[in-house]
Design a protein around this motif. Sequence first.
Motif, PDB file in Angstrom:
ATOM      1  N   VAL A  38       2.494  11.612  13.151  1.00 27.85           N
ATOM      2  CA  VAL A  38       1.254  10.864  13.894  1.00 27.85           C
ATOM      3  C   VAL A  38       0.586  11.947  15.086  1.00 27.85           C
ATOM      4  O   VAL A  38      -0.752  11.954  15.120  1.00 27.85           O
ATOM      5  CB  VAL A  38       1.679   9.607  14.646  1.00 27.85           C
ATOM      6  CG1 VAL A  38       0.903   8.835  15.533  1.00 27.85           C
ATOM      7  CG2 VAL A  38       2.390   8.727  13.452  1.00 27.85           C
TER       8      VAL A  38
ATOM      9  N   GLU B 215      -1.777  14.127  13.305  1.00 27.99           N
ATOM     10  CA  GLU B 215      -2.800  13.464  12.614  1.00 27.99           C
ATOM     11  C   GLU B 215      -3.880  13.268  13.817  1.00 27.99           C
ATOM     12  O   GLU B 215      -5.281  13.371  13.783  1.00 27.99           O
ATOM     13  CB  GLU B 215      -2.767  12.244  11.819  1.00 27.99           C
ATOM     14  CG  GLU B 215      -1.853  12.485  10.565  1.00 27.99           C
ATOM     15  CD  GLU B 215      -2.643  13.441   9.561  1.00 27.99           C
ATOM     16  OE1 GLU B 215      -3.905  13.414   9.605  1.00 27.99           O
ATOM     17  OE2 GLU B 215      -2.177  14.312   8.809  1.00 27.99           O
ATOM     18  N   ARG B 216      -3.319  12.769  14.948  1.00 27.55           N
ATOM     19  CA  ARG B 216      -4.167  12.478  15.949  1.00 27.55           C
ATOM     20  C   ARG B 216      -4.878  13.602  16.362  1.00 27.55           C
ATOM     21  O   ARG B 216      -6.238  13.456  16.848  1.00 27.55           O
ATOM     22  CB  ARG B 216      -3.415  12.033  17.455  1.00 27.55           C
ATOM     23  CG  ARG B 216      -3.064  10.767  17.355  1.00 27.55           C
ATOM     24  CD  ARG B 216      -2.495  10.150  18.374  1.00 27.55           C
ATOM     25  NE  ARG B 216      -1.837   8.611  18.377  1.00 27.55           N
ATOM     26  CZ  ARG B 216      -0.690   8.435  18.842  1.00 27.55           C
ATOM     27  NH1 ARG B 216       0.207   9.328  19.485  1.00 27.55           N
ATOM     28  NH2 ARG B 216      -0.020   7.337  18.548  1.00 27.55           N
TER      29      ARG B 216
ATOM     30  N   THR C 136       0.743  -1.148   0.099  1.00 28.70           N
ATOM     31  CA  THR C 136       0.011   0.016  -0.077  1.00 28.70           C
ATOM     32  C   THR C 136       0.817   1.050   0.039  1.00 28.70           C
ATOM     33  O   THR C 136       0.329   2.444  -0.269  1.00 28.70           O
ATOM     34  CB  THR C 136      -0.919   0.128   1.155  1.00 28.70           C
ATOM     35  OG1 THR C 136      -0.268   0.128   2.336  1.00 28.70           O
ATOM     36  CG2 THR C 136      -1.823  -1.016   1.255  1.00 28.70           C
TER      37      THR C 136
ATOM     38  N   ALA D 117       5.010   5.332   9.479  1.00 28.30           N
ATOM     39  CA  ALA D 117       3.745   6.262   9.105  1.00 28.30           C
ATOM     40  C   ALA D 117       4.620   7.334   8.219  1.00 28.30           C
ATOM     41  O   ALA D 117       5.677   7.842   8.470  1.00 28.30           O
ATOM     42  CB  ALA D 117       3.436   7.177  10.440  1.00 28.30           C
TER      43      ALA D 117
ATOM     44  N   ARG E  14      -5.871  16.019  14.678  1.00 28.71           N
ATOM     45  CA  ARG E  14      -6.826  16.404  13.583  1.00 28.71           C
ATOM     46  C   ARG E  14      -8.121  15.351  13.734  1.00 28.71           C
ATOM     47  O   ARG E  14      -9.290  15.737  13.611  1.00 28.71           O
ATOM     48  CB  ARG E  14      -6.417  16.064  12.192  1.00 28.71           C
ATOM     49  CG  ARG E  14      -5.470  17.115  11.880  1.00 28.71           C
ATOM     50  CD  ARG E  14      -4.800  16.912  10.466  1.00 28.71           C
ATOM     51  NE  ARG E  14      -5.845  17.217   9.425  1.00 28.71           N
ATOM     52  CZ  ARG E  14      -5.865  16.617   8.218  1.00 28.71           C
ATOM     53  NH1 ARG E  14      -5.325  15.529   7.960  1.00 28.71           N
ATOM     54  NH2 ARG E  14      -6.876  16.721   7.254  1.00 28.71           N
ATOM     55  N   VAL E  15      -7.661  14.091  13.875  1.00 28.79           N
ATOM     56  CA  VAL E  15      -9.026  13.172  14.511  1.00 28.79           C
ATOM     57  C   VAL E  15      -9.825  13.643  15.480  1.00 28.79           C
ATOM     58  O   VAL E  15     -10.964  13.533  15.568  1.00 28.79           O
ATOM     59  CB  VAL E  15      -8.465  11.730  14.246  1.00 28.79           C
ATOM     60  CG1 VAL E  15      -9.413  10.849  14.919  1.00 28.79           C
ATOM     61  CG2 VAL E  15      -7.957  11.404  12.990  1.00 28.79           C
ATOM     62  N   GLU E  16      -9.023  13.749  16.663  1.00 29.66           N
ATOM     63  CA  GLU E  16      -9.624  14.339  17.741  1.00 29.66           C
ATOM     64  C   GLU E  16     -10.720  15.315  17.649  1.00 29.66           C
ATOM     65  O   GLU E  16     -11.695  15.638  18.266  1.00 29.66           O
ATOM     66  CB  GLU E  16      -8.371  14.585  18.860  1.00 29.66           C
ATOM     67  CG  GLU E  16      -9.072  14.882  20.211  1.00 29.66           C
ATOM     68  CD  GLU E  16      -9.846  13.939  21.005  1.00 29.66           C
ATOM     69  OE1 GLU E  16     -10.968  14.037  21.445  1.00 29.66           O
ATOM     70  OE2 GLU E  16      -9.625  12.682  20.656  1.00 29.66           O
ATOM     71  N   ALA E  17     -10.236  16.284  16.591  1.00 30.05           N
ATOM     72  CA  ALA E  17     -11.194  17.289  16.384  1.00 30.05           C
ATOM     73  C   ALA E  17     -12.229  17.127  15.437  1.00 30.05           C
ATOM     74  O   ALA E  17     -13.231  18.055  15.157  1.00 30.05           O
ATOM     75  CB  ALA E  17     -10.474  18.691  15.712  1.00 30.05           C
ATOM     76  N   LEU E  18     -12.383  15.809  14.954  1.00 23.56           N
ATOM     77  CA  LEU E  18     -13.495  15.522  14.157  1.00 23.56           C
ATOM     78  C   LEU E  18     -14.704  15.522  15.046  1.00 23.56           C
ATOM     79  O   LEU E  18     -14.900  15.257  16.306  1.00 23.56           O
ATOM     80  CB  LEU E  18     -13.443  14.317  13.609  1.00 23.56           C
ATOM     81  CG  LEU E  18     -12.610  13.900  12.418  1.00 23.56           C
ATOM     82  CD1 LEU E  18     -12.216  12.549  12.028  1.00 23.56           C
ATOM     83  CD2 LEU E  18     -12.858  14.847  10.949  1.00 23.56           C
ATOM     84  N   ARG E  19     -15.792  15.943  14.513  1.00 27.78           N
ATOM     85  CA  ARG E  19     -17.303  15.887  15.104  1.00 27.78           C
ATOM     86  C   ARG E  19     -17.482  14.271  15.134  1.00 27.78           C
ATOM     87  O   ARG E  19     -17.376  13.425  14.345  1.00 27.78           O
ATOM     88  CB  ARG E  19     -18.278  16.515  14.129  1.00 27.78           C
ATOM     89  CG  ARG E  19     -18.496  18.139  14.168  1.00 27.78           C
ATOM     90  CD  ARG E  19     -19.490  18.606  13.578  1.00 27.78           C
ATOM     91  NE  ARG E  19     -20.810  17.848  13.940  1.00 27.78           N
ATOM     92  CZ  ARG E  19     -21.922  18.080  13.143  1.00 27.78           C
ATOM     93  NH1 ARG E  19     -21.848  18.851  11.879  1.00 27.78           N
ATOM     94  NH2 ARG E  19     -22.955  17.612  13.543  1.00 27.78           N
ATOM     95  N   SER E  20     -18.355  13.825  16.494  1.00 22.17           N
ATOM     96  CA  SER E  20     -18.557  12.560  16.495  1.00 22.17           C
ATOM     97  C   SER E  20     -20.087  12.354  16.231  1.00 22.17           C
ATOM     98  O   SER E  20     -20.690  11.093  16.521  1.00 22.17           O
ATOM     99  CB  SER E  20     -18.188  12.003  17.815  1.00 22.17           C
ATOM    100  OG  SER E  20     -18.495  12.788  18.910  1.00 22.17           O
TER     101      SER E  20
ATOM    102  N   PHE F 154       3.315  10.195   7.555  1.00 26.32           N
ATOM    103  CA  PHE F 154       2.741  11.221   8.082  1.00 26.32           C
ATOM    104  C   PHE F 154       2.998  11.606   9.810  1.00 26.32           C
ATOM    105  O   PHE F 154       3.652  10.848  10.056  1.00 26.32           O
ATOM    106  CB  PHE F 154       1.125  11.065   7.887  1.00 26.32           C
ATOM    107  CG  PHE F 154       0.609   9.903   8.579  1.00 26.32           C
ATOM    108  CD1 PHE F 154       0.346   9.648  10.034  1.00 26.32           C
ATOM    109  CD2 PHE F 154       0.379   8.662   7.502  1.00 26.32           C
ATOM    110  CE1 PHE F 154      -0.029   8.634  10.509  1.00 26.32           C
ATOM    111  CE2 PHE F 154      -0.026   7.596   8.262  1.00 26.32           C
ATOM    112  CZ  PHE F 154      -0.199   7.345   9.779  1.00 26.32           C
TER     113      PHE F 154
END
Lengths: 289, 289
Positions: B276, B279-280, B65, B272, B282-288, B274
């Motif tokens: 890490v 990116e964590r 990948t 990785a 950024r993911v933490e800031a995503l709406r759930s 990227f």
Amino acid sequence: MSTKSPEQLSDLLRCPIGQIDVRDFDPHATPGRPNSNGKDEENDMTSELEPLLDDLQERLFAAGTRDVNAPKVLLILQGLDTAGKGGTIRHVIGMMDPQGVRIHSFKRPTSQELAHDFLWRVERELPRGGQVGIFDRSHYEDVLIQRVDHLARADEIERRYGAINDFEAELVGSGTVVVKCFLNISRGEQKKRLTERLSNPKKFFKYDPSDVDVANKWDAYMDAYSIALSRCNIEAAPWYVIPANHKRYRNWAITHLLIEALASLKLGWPAADFDVDFERSRVEALRSR
Amino acid sequence: MSTKSPEQLSDLLRCPIGQIDVRDFDPHATPGRPNSNGKDEENDMTSELEPLLDDLQERLFAAGTRDVNAPKVLLILQGLDTAGKGGTIRHVIGMMDPQGVRIHSFKRPTSQELAHDFLWRVERELPRGGQVGIFDRSHYEDVLIQRVDHLARADEIERRYGAINDFEAELVGSGTVVVKCFLNISRGEQKKRLTERLSNPKKFFKYDPSDVDVANKWDAYMDAYSIALSRCNIEAAPWYVIPANHKRYRNWAITHLLIEALASLKLGWPAADFDVDFERSRVEALRSR
């Protein structure tokens, strides 16, 4: 009876005809899931289906060895990142005889692919007679990401819904059972799965920073999916909305849908196209050492 | 110790360098088979290897990948009718994640294929970076059936042994581990299996009257195999002779060889590509929801 027989699961999961909004479907639901004395999570409900899946797939494979025009099955897996497309292939398709399976994963189109109509690369990857084909993403990306990110002109996107319906109707007409599954996860579940990928170095390879960009366009994708599922839900090739927050339920449900698809072909075993008694005598006459 | 570790099985099964006769190998043998308190037949020795195979294959897939030039593995299965090529794919390759597997079954060449060099159709089906490719028959048919049935000129057949060696050396040089297995069954076992196919209507599709014609050329095929295994047994891509009268042993042995091949790549998990921590966040800031 709260337990549904395999024959009924497709009815439970079929996307209703007409204008729908994918946000109205519950990603946590487990419709048709058999009761199992409170051991739902532990029970491997899916592996119990393996012998039946195996028998039906082998009949299809057998038909393909005798007739290039044998029927085909095409499973289309669509869903946002982490929705479980790869996990479905691993766990559900992994139960099948790999000789009869053809998997294709559609990536960002190459420049050669972009130079053709959007269905060109799809036609090249269709299952042959006797095969179960699996599309990990598909031509639906051409009305999903391409719509959300304006990668094609609006009138071209509009044209594609009808082109997809014509294409799939033709596929079905020429002997392919088409099973289209939208793997429906919640925003919370996606966030959890992305977090997991970033917490385990063994899973880093599954993470791409663009996943967050896509996640931030959640509503635009839900809109695009809602339009695609509303406009391309033809009777011959219906959409199924698979609640996918629970991975085991997802695997069980898709296994069931595949079994229904294969069973609908009502395949026996191919008759001998040779004289069995004569061949027995020829084999009997073979030297054994 | 009569039990051999996985690392040694390839040594036990490797075809000796030099002129060999495949008739000198015992199809009933079970070299390296672990003792298991008399429960050899019952014990599913092969499925015990599944977690290791799974882990190694996923590392290869992960590498693919991230890098189109990632390593590849190519398993070549050769053997007479009923030797167990299909059964090996079903039971051994069936344990692997189908996403990382590419299977091709070589049939009688088409007129288009015949218009090209014999390696043309083979090159098109090679595994890509990160994949395990499986050839059910292969370019060896071009020095087996083509030799036995005089389907090509004698000087062309002669030319092919060297061409195969060059081709395989190039494959290995460009990052493919090549595992060539000759599935060695006895005449008696083949007769038994052909009889079984004619005794069960579910198996008629596996039978072809030409199988008996081929069986009657047993010695010519043993000669052709002996020449191929003698002349194309290069260090970079050795032949393995798999005693194949016992199906469970065959599956166990080939699983072991695949594990050895994958382990020889010494693959970790891709780092990785990227940041890490970023990116964590950024993911933490995503709406759930």
